[in-house]
Design an enzyme around this catalytic site. Structure first.
Site: not given
Length: 222
Positions: A102-103
């Site tokens: 997610r990052d």
């Protein structure tokens, strides 16, 4: 006592970390966990901890910024693929464990000197701090909903909208953004304000890659 350098810190006790430790053993590009367990405080409360391998190197973000400052031409196709291929493989392993990073972004990729590898360097993925289990992975669900989580330049459209269900395709999108940046010297979308940048990810088609990039790869990145 050992003189080996490690990085350690206390963590929230989440099953994500156990799954990541399992994943790391099968993917050299995921930062390796050396140890994890529970510390007992003076008041007998327990505190989970995680010990990671020490990585003396530079982030891909700092390398890209340095190249831009020195006006170095964007990386060759071969070198870009050499960096991103092990990253994609490691992300695939994490996804097989039901974990979505997610990052993904250049600042979470470290380039480490390694004389035993071709080219003398290897890459490592850091900071699974906001990683969550993908919905459907052995019945597990992510817990954060309705909030835009990630780094705007590299966030997928569904992350930009703050949708509650973020699948592994969000990481695939972020990899595409990084590949675009490595091949051109700039990310596909840029804006002065965060809101404008998020909107571009949601509604605007990505710009075309240079004609020097093979059509098949250009289609994959887009």
């Amino acid at each position: 006592l050992s003189s080996t350098h490690v990085a350690w810190g206390t963590i929230r006790l989440e099953p994500t970390w156990m799954s990541l430790c399992e994943s790391a053993g099968h993917a050299a590009a995921i930062v390796q966990a050396r140890d994890m367990g529970m510390l007992v405080r003076h008041d007998h409360a327990t505190l989970p901890y995680l010990v990671l391998e020490w990585l003396p190197g530079a982030t891909l973000d700092s390398v890209l910024h340095d190249e831009a400052r020195r006006k170095v031409a964007p990386r060759s196709l071969v070198k870009a693929i050499k960096f991103l291929d092990p990253i994609a493989e490691a992300v695939s392993v994490a996804h097989s464990q039901g974990v979505v990073h997610r990052d993904l972004k250049p600042d979470n990729i470290v380039i480490v000197a390694d004389p035993d590898t071709a080219g003398g360097e290897r890459v490592k993925i850091l900071d699974f701090g906001i990683a969550k289990f993908n919905e459907g992975a052995e019945g597990r669900r992510q817990t954060t909903t309705g909030t835009a989580i990630g780094t705007p330049t590299y966030m997928s459209p569904e992350q930009c909208e703050g949708l509650p269900k973020i699948s592994d395709r969000a990481d695939t999108y972020s990899l595409g953004v990084m590949m675009f940046e490595m091949l051109t010297g700039n990310p596909p979308f840029q804006a002065e304000g965060t809101a404008s940048l998020l909107r571009q990810h949601i509604v605007k088609p990505p710009p075309s890659l240079p004609p020097t990039v093979p059509a098949g790869l250009a289609a994959l990145v887009s």
